[in-house]
Each structure stands twice: as structure tokens, then as C-alpha cells.
Scaffold this motif. Structure first.
Motif, PDB file in Angstrom:
ATOM      1  N   LEU A 284     -71.754  98.732   3.601  1.00 46.28           N
ATOM      2  CA  LEU A 284     -72.800  99.465   4.303  1.00 46.28           C
ATOM      3  C   LEU A 284     -72.752 100.956   3.974  1.00 46.28           C
ATOM      4  O   LEU A 284     -73.792 101.609   3.855  1.00 46.28           O
ATOM      5  CB  LEU A 284     -72.678  99.249   5.810  1.00 46.28           C
ATOM      6  CG  LEU A 284     -73.196  97.904   6.328  1.00 46.28           C
ATOM      7  CD1 LEU A 284     -72.988  97.794   7.834  1.00 46.28           C
ATOM      8  CD2 LEU A 284     -74.673  97.723   5.988  1.00 46.28           C
ATOM      9  N   PHE A 285     -71.560 101.487   3.833  1.00 49.94           N
ATOM     10  CA  PHE A 285     -71.444 102.886   3.410  1.00 49.94           C
ATOM     11  C   PHE A 285     -72.091 103.075   2.044  1.00 49.94           C
ATOM     12  O   PHE A 285     -72.847 104.033   1.825  1.00 49.94           O
ATOM     13  CB  PHE A 285     -69.981 103.313   3.353  1.00 49.94           C
ATOM     14  CG  PHE A 285     -69.769 104.624   2.650  1.00 49.94           C
ATOM     15  CD1 PHE A 285     -70.072 105.822   3.268  1.00 49.94           C
ATOM     16  CD2 PHE A 285     -69.299 104.652   1.346  1.00 49.94           C
ATOM     17  CE1 PHE A 285     -69.900 107.036   2.607  1.00 49.94           C
ATOM     18  CE2 PHE A 285     -69.118 105.849   0.677  1.00 49.94           C
ATOM     19  CZ  PHE A 285     -69.424 107.042   1.309  1.00 49.94           C
ATOM     20  N   LEU A 353     -59.155 103.279 -16.045  1.00 47.37           N
ATOM     21  CA  LEU A 353     -59.713 102.530 -14.920  1.00 47.37           C
ATOM     22  C   LEU A 353     -59.701 103.358 -13.638  1.00 47.37           C
ATOM     23  O   LEU A 353     -60.570 103.204 -12.768  1.00 47.37           O
ATOM     24  CB  LEU A 353     -58.908 101.245 -14.723  1.00 47.37           C
ATOM     25  CG  LEU A 353     -59.513 100.149 -13.844  1.00 47.37           C
ATOM     26  CD1 LEU A 353     -60.825  99.664 -14.426  1.00 47.37           C
ATOM     27  CD2 LEU A 353     -58.547  98.984 -13.713  1.00 47.37           C
ATOM     28  N   ALA A 354     -58.719 104.256 -13.514  1.00 50.09           N
ATOM     29  CA  ALA A 354     -58.639 105.121 -12.333  1.00 50.09           C
ATOM     30  C   ALA A 354     -59.808 106.085 -12.242  1.00 50.09           C
ATOM     31  O   ALA A 354     -60.029 106.696 -11.191  1.00 50.09           O
ATOM     32  CB  ALA A 354     -57.322 105.901 -12.346  1.00 50.09           C
ATOM     33  N   GLY A 355     -60.582 106.225 -13.335  1.00 46.34           N
ATOM     34  CA  GLY A 355     -61.743 107.097 -13.304  1.00 46.34           C
ATOM     35  C   GLY A 355     -62.929 106.517 -12.568  1.00 46.34           C
ATOM     36  O   GLY A 355     -63.961 107.187 -12.435  1.00 46.34           O
ATOM     37  N   ILE A 356     -62.810 105.286 -12.082  1.00 46.62           N
ATOM     38  CA  ILE A 356     -63.881 104.710 -11.261  1.00 46.62           C
ATOM     39  C   ILE A 356     -63.738 105.289  -9.859  1.00 46.62           C
ATOM     40  O   ILE A 356     -62.944 104.823  -9.054  1.00 46.62           O
ATOM     41  CB  ILE A 356     -63.791 103.167 -11.230  1.00 46.62           C
ATOM     42  CG1 ILE A 356     -63.872 102.597 -12.644  1.00 46.62           C
ATOM     43  CG2 ILE A 356     -64.906 102.592 -10.368  1.00 46.62           C
ATOM     44  CD1 ILE A 356     -63.715 101.096 -12.705  1.00 46.62           C
ATOM     45  N   GLY A 357     -64.476 106.319  -9.595  1.00 48.55           N
ATOM     46  CA  GLY A 357     -64.435 106.945  -8.279  1.00 48.55           C
ATOM     47  C   GLY A 357     -65.756 106.699  -7.579  1.00 48.55           C
ATOM     48  O   GLY A 357     -66.796 107.155  -8.040  1.00 48.55           O
ATOM     49  N   PHE A 358     -65.738 106.007  -6.473  1.00 50.88           N
ATOM     50  CA  PHE A 358     -67.009 105.663  -5.838  1.00 50.88           C
ATOM     51  C   PHE A 358     -66.985 106.015  -4.363  1.00 50.88           C
ATOM     52  O   PHE A 358     -67.521 107.035  -3.944  1.00 50.88           O
ATOM     53  CB  PHE A 358     -67.324 104.174  -6.040  1.00 50.88           C
ATOM     54  CG  PHE A 358     -68.717 103.794  -5.643  1.00 50.88           C
ATOM     55  CD1 PHE A 358     -69.770 103.998  -6.510  1.00 50.88           C
ATOM     56  CD2 PHE A 358     -68.975 103.261  -4.399  1.00 50.88           C
ATOM     57  CE1 PHE A 358     -71.070 103.671  -6.154  1.00 50.88           C
ATOM     58  CE2 PHE A 358     -70.262 102.921  -4.025  1.00 50.88           C
ATOM     59  CZ  PHE A 358     -71.315 103.127  -4.900  1.00 50.88           C
ATOM     60  N   THR A 359     -66.327 105.198  -3.553  1.00 50.65           N
ATOM     61  CA  THR A 359     -66.409 105.356  -2.097  1.00 50.65           C
ATOM     62  C   THR A 359     -66.014 106.756  -1.643  1.00 50.65           C
ATOM     63  O   THR A 359     -66.804 107.481  -1.034  1.00 50.65           O
ATOM     64  CB  THR A 359     -65.521 104.311  -1.410  1.00 50.65           C
ATOM     65  OG1 THR A 359     -65.857 103.014  -1.897  1.00 50.65           O
ATOM     66  CG2 THR A 359     -65.706 104.358   0.093  1.00 50.65           C
ATOM     67  N   VAL A 360     -64.775 107.158  -1.938  1.00 48.28           N
ATOM     68  CA  VAL A 360     -64.289 108.458  -1.461  1.00 48.28           C
ATOM     69  C   VAL A 360     -64.958 109.596  -2.226  1.00 48.28           C
ATOM     70  O   VAL A 360     -65.217 110.661  -1.660  1.00 48.28           O
ATOM     71  CB  VAL A 360     -62.755 108.526  -1.572  1.00 48.28           C
ATOM     72  CG1 VAL A 360     -62.238 109.862  -1.047  1.00 48.28           C
ATOM     73  CG2 VAL A 360     -62.107 107.381  -0.792  1.00 48.28           C
ATOM     74  N   SER A 361     -65.272 109.385  -3.494  1.00 52.87           N
ATOM     75  CA  SER A 361     -65.962 110.430  -4.267  1.00 52.87           C
ATOM     76  C   SER A 361     -67.342 110.720  -3.687  1.00 52.87           C
ATOM     77  O   SER A 361     -67.757 111.883  -3.596  1.00 52.87           O
ATOM     78  CB  SER A 361     -66.091 110.003  -5.735  1.00 52.87           C
ATOM     79  OG  SER A 361     -64.831 109.994  -6.367  1.00 52.87           O
ATOM     80  N   LEU A 362     -68.078 109.674  -3.318  1.00 54.28           N
ATOM     81  CA  LEU A 362     -69.385 109.882  -2.690  1.00 54.28           C
ATOM     82  C   LEU A 362     -69.234 110.614  -1.356  1.00 54.28           C
ATOM     83  O   LEU A 362     -70.033 111.494  -1.023  1.00 54.28           O
ATOM     84  CB  LEU A 362     -70.081 108.542  -2.475  1.00 54.28           C
ATOM     85  CG  LEU A 362     -70.603 107.826  -3.727  1.00 54.28           C
ATOM     86  CD1 LEU A 362     -71.174 106.468  -3.348  1.00 54.28           C
ATOM     87  CD2 LEU A 362     -71.652 108.659  -4.431  1.00 54.28           C
ATOM     88  N   LEU A 363     -68.202 110.232  -0.595  1.00 56.23           N
ATOM     89  CA  LEU A 363     -67.970 110.878   0.693  1.00 56.23           C
ATOM     90  C   LEU A 363     -67.667 112.360   0.506  1.00 56.23           C
ATOM     91  O   LEU A 363     -68.237 113.218   1.191  1.00 56.23           O
ATOM     92  CB  LEU A 363     -66.824 110.178   1.428  1.00 56.23           C
ATOM     93  CG  LEU A 363     -66.376 110.819   2.745  1.00 56.23           C
ATOM     94  CD1 LEU A 363     -67.506 110.803   3.758  1.00 56.23           C
ATOM     95  CD2 LEU A 363     -65.153 110.098   3.301  1.00 56.23           C
ATOM     96  N   ILE A 364     -66.781 112.690  -0.423  1.00 54.29           N
ATOM     97  CA  ILE A 364     -66.426 114.085  -0.655  1.00 54.29           C
ATOM     98  C   ILE A 364     -67.624 114.858  -1.204  1.00 54.29           C
ATOM     99  O   ILE A 364     -67.829 116.035  -0.879  1.00 54.29           O
ATOM    100  CB  ILE A 364     -65.227 114.185  -1.616  1.00 54.29           C
ATOM    101  CG1 ILE A 364     -63.972 113.576  -0.958  1.00 54.29           C
ATOM    102  CG2 ILE A 364     -64.948 115.632  -2.003  1.00 54.29           C
ATOM    103  CD1 ILE A 364     -62.750 113.573  -1.840  1.00 54.29           C
TER     104      ILE A 364
END
Length: 465
Positions: A284-285, A353-364
Motif C-alpha cells: 500500500l505504501f 543488487l544493493a542498488g535496488i532502493g525503493f521503499t525507504v528511498s521513496l520515503l526519504i
């Protein structure tokens, strides 16, 4: 015999049976969560880029909640500040388990993932700062490319890495736990608004009550769920990001087993709450945060605007260089060493693979540019583009490594003498070589006989030369 003090500790060596079972269960759940997260993100992008986009903005900007309590929030904020607290609650439990029963309990073994995670967050921030400064952009988004989305990363690893060693998955999971810890600290320290000390004080009191009840052995969801909601609301009104309350309560749970316990309270509660986090809260986020308008002009702006270009380069280049470089430095200059099952090309694949930043990156990204709606949308687009590039690059590297491990497995399982024992275990056995020589001689004799028969048929059919 106990290991000597000077012996180098092996990072991610053989785990105990409970830890292996726990790791397997966590990986399966995170993989499912990654797929749901991807579906929600795609749905948000479709919704925001069709004639229905006005309804998307209407839904996520719709406000609800008691205004008298300071909780009249939009749907988007409820997802980011409310539901995402469940995700961070689970992250807090994971961190506590690693600290008391996992790899991080041993300082020597913890050196590798801690250094790798720190370098994997510092390098993207430096790349962003250099890119933004060179283009005259804002430095406010330095933290956007520092986070790793473990659900997405594990989903990619599960789909592509079918023959990769389990130590690779363990390395990624442990790295992500440490990454989550520092991401939480970044949010708490750098993205806290003006403090309401009265609300913060009551939130601290509520957390203390939560801790005391746990230590007294009080049971019952009807006690802890209302208390958790109150603590979250107080933390939100204090000015500290509300997800910190989830982390704090997760860290308070006991994650060690006592006599007669099959599962610790932390394991039991995580087992119950994780489906809610992976199946509802995080999707949902993503649904109400990933919906950005994507067009040819917007995509070109991602690579031309310094802030967005810094995010993309931070995720794709900074993460790979930071994680790989940090791992190499820790293995080179400390007593920690990489698991013998892993090779440096494996580490490079995981670093990408660690470059997949989604949930926390969008939040920040939302927190860093909350006052600029246009830039916020462009930064979100940059997170999506950077994560996609990192996923494709990592997927290619992982596929190459997976093919190599498949060949190794086939070689290890080869049994040419058909005695039920793989040949690799018999190479030093003289009887094995005699059997193989006899087998090859029999094959050669059979080929010679066929050749003689064929030659005889040719002579009888065509006559002598």
C-alpha cells in the motif's frame, strides 16, 4: 577445541539448525513481499499515467482521521507514516535477532557486514553530493540513494539465483539488516521536524510501559496493540518520524529462547506480523508513493537534473562501489573473512543488487523534498529508474554466476562409472581410475568394431579399391 584468539573468524559460516530454518522462512516471505511490492509499484505507475490519474491524486490526497489528535492525514501519509511503521517494527525484530542470536552477536563476524553497509551508504551519499554540487543542485537529497530495498533485492535473487550458494543470500540479508539500522538512524537524526517535547516525553513513557509489560510477561494482543497505536500517535505528534516508534518496540522484544520454548516472543510475533507487513503495509505504501507521471521529457530530466542524476548514479554506481569496496577492505584489513563458498564476483553481484532502493528511498525522498512537489516527483522517478538499472545490471551478473555454479554442480554430480558415487569423491581412488580406464577401453573397442563393420560393408558393396 576452542578457536584461538588470533584465528580469523569466518563470516557467515555454518549456521545452527534454528538459524537456518529461520533464514529460509524469512527468505521465502521476503520473496513474496518483493513480488507484491513490484505489482503495487507497477499498478501505481499505470494508475498515475492513464486518464484515471486525477482519481489517483484524489484518492491519495484524501484526508481522514481525528484532527483534534493531530492525525487528520492524507491517505498517502497514512501509508508512509502509519502502515510503514509495521514494516519498521518487523525490521526492528530482525535487527534484535541478529544482535543477540545471529551474525552480529560476534563482533569479529559483524565487522564485515557493518563495514560493507556503512561504505554502501557513504559512497552513494558522496556520489550524490558530488553530482549535485557539480550541477548546482540541492544537497538535501544526499540520503535518498543510501537505502537498500531488501524485499525487491531478495525477489531478484530468488528468481535468477536458483543455483547460487545459500551464503550469498545470507550475506545479502545480513547486509540489509545493518543497512536498515542506519537508514532508521538517518531518518531519526536528519529528518526530524521541530520537536514537541511534551508529546515526545509521553511517547518515551509509553515505550517504557511497553518494555515493562514485556519483562513482566504480560500477554494479550488487546494490551499491546492499543499501547502500540498510542505510542505511534505520540511519536508522530512529537515531530520524530513515526516509524521510529515501530523500530523501538521491535527492538524491545526478546529474541532468545528459554527452556521449554519452541520460539522466542520475538520470533512468534514476527511470524504473525510479517504477513501484514509484506502483504499489506509495504504494497500500500508503494501504491500511494510510486505513482509518478512518466513521460519522455520526465525521463530525460532524470538524467539532466543534478538531483535526480545524483540519485541514479548513487544507486547504480555508489552502492556497488561502496558495498564491494567495504567488503574487500574489511576482509583485507581485519580478522573477518568471506565465507569460503563465496567468491569476489559473487560479492560484486550482491553489491550491484544493493542498488535496488525503493521503499525507504521513496520515503526519504518525500521527507527530503517535502516542500517541492515537482522535485519530489522527479526524485521518485529517479529512484525507480536507478533501481531498475541496478536490478538489470545485478540480474546479468547473477545470471552469469548462476550458470557457472550450475556447471560446477553438474560436475560434482557426474558419475560416469555409474557406481552411485559422484566421480569427484573417487578421483584419489586407484580402483576408480582402473574402472574408468576399462570403461573407456570398452567404448574404444566398440567404436573400432563399428568402424570395421562399416568398412567391410563398403568393400562388399563397392568392390575392392
Amino acid at each position: 577445541m576452542a578457536a584461538s584468539k588470533n584465528q580469523r573468524s569466518v563470516f557467515l559460516g555454518r549456521l545452527s539448525l534454528p538459524e537456518r530454518n529461520y533464514l529460509a522462512d524469512a527468505l521465502r516471505t521476503e520473496t513474496v513481499g518483493g513480488v507484491l511490492l513490484l505489482v503495487a509499484a507497477v499498478a501505481a505507475l499505470i494508475w498515475a499515467n492513464t486518464p484515471l490519474r486525477e482519481s489517483y491524486e484524489t484518492v491519495r490526497s484524501f484526508h481522514l482521521g481525528p484532527g483534534s489528535l493531530g492525525l487528520n492525514l492524507s491517505v498517502q501519509h497514512w501509508a508512509a507514516d502509519g502502515l510503514l511503521a509495521i514494516f519498521f517494527f518487523v525490521a526492528g525484530i530482525e535487527l534484535k535477532r541478529e544482535l543477540v542470536a545471529g551474525e552480529l552477536r560476534d563482533p569479529k563476524a559483524a565487522v564485515l557486514p557493518v563495514v560493507a553497509a556503512l561504505c554502501g551508504m557513504a559512497a552513494p551519499a558522496i556520489v550524490y553530493a558530488l553530482t549535485a554540487s557539480a550541477g548546482g543542485g540541492s544537497l538535501g537529497g544526499w540520503a535518498v540513494p543510501t537505502a537498500t530495498d531488501i524485499a525487491f533485492a531478495l525477489a531478484v535473487l530468488a528468481v535468477i539465483g536458483t543455483s547460487l550458494p545459500s551464503a550469498l543470500r545470507a550475506f545479502l540479508l545480513t547486509l540489509a539488516v545493518v543497512d536498515d539500522l542506519f537508514a532508521i538512524l538517518i531518518i531519526a537524526i536528519f529528518f526530524t521536524s521541530k520537536l514537541n517535547f511534551a508529546a515526545l516525553g509521553f511517547a518515551v513513557v509509553g515505550l517504557v510501559v511497553f518494555w515493562v509489560l514485556l519483562r513482566k510477561g504480560v500477554r494479550g494482543w488487546y494490551v499491546y496493540v492499543p499501547l502500540a497505536v498510542v505510542n505511534w500517535a505520540l511519536m508522530y505528534n512529537s515531530g520524530v518520524h513515526a516509524t521510529i516508534a515501530g523500530v523501538a518496540m521491535g527492538l524491545m522484544l526478546r529474541c532468545t529462547r528459554r527452556d521449554g520454548e519452541k520460539h522466542s516472543p520475538g520470533e512468534h510475533i514476527e511470524h504473525l506480523v510479517r504477513p501484514l507487513s509484506a502483504g499489506l503495509a509495504v504494497p500500500l505504501f508503494a501504491l500511494f508513493s510510486a505513482g509518478v507521471a512518466v513521460s519522455g521529457g520526465a525521463l530525460s530530466d532524470v538524467f539532466s537534473r543534478p538531483e535526480t542524476l545524483g540519485v541514479v548514479l548513487g544507486l547504480v554506481v555508489g552502492k556497488a562501489v561502496g558495498v564491494f569496496g567495504g567488503t574487500w577492505a574489511a576482509a583485507r584489513f581485519t580478522r573477518a573473512e568471506l565465507n569460503p563458498d563465496l567468491k569476489w564476483p559473487d560479492v560484486l553481484a550482491v553489491a550491484s543488487l544493493a542498488g535496488i532502493g525503493f521503499t525507504v528511498s521513496l520515503l526519504i525522498g518525500e521527507l527530503a523534498f517535502s516542500g517541492d512537489a515537482v522535485l519530489t516527483g522527479e526524485v521518485k522517478a529517479a529512484v525507480l529508474v536507478g533501481s531498475l538499472i541496478a536490478a538489470v545490471l545485478a540480474g546479468t551478473l547473477l545470471k552469469l554466476r548462476d550458470n557457472k555454479y550450475k556447471k560446477l554442480c553438474e560436475e560434482e554430480d557426474r558419475d560416469e562409472d555409474e557406481d552411485g558415487i559422484p566421480d569427484i569423491y573417487e578421483q584419489d581412488n586407484p580402483e576408480y581410475h582402473l574402472r574408468m580406464a576399462a570403461k573407456y577401453e570398452a567404448k574404444a573397442a566398440a567404436h573400432r568394431k563399428l568402424a570395421e563393420v562399416a568398412a567391410g560393408r563398403t568393400t562388399s558393396d563397392d568392390g575392392p579399391a
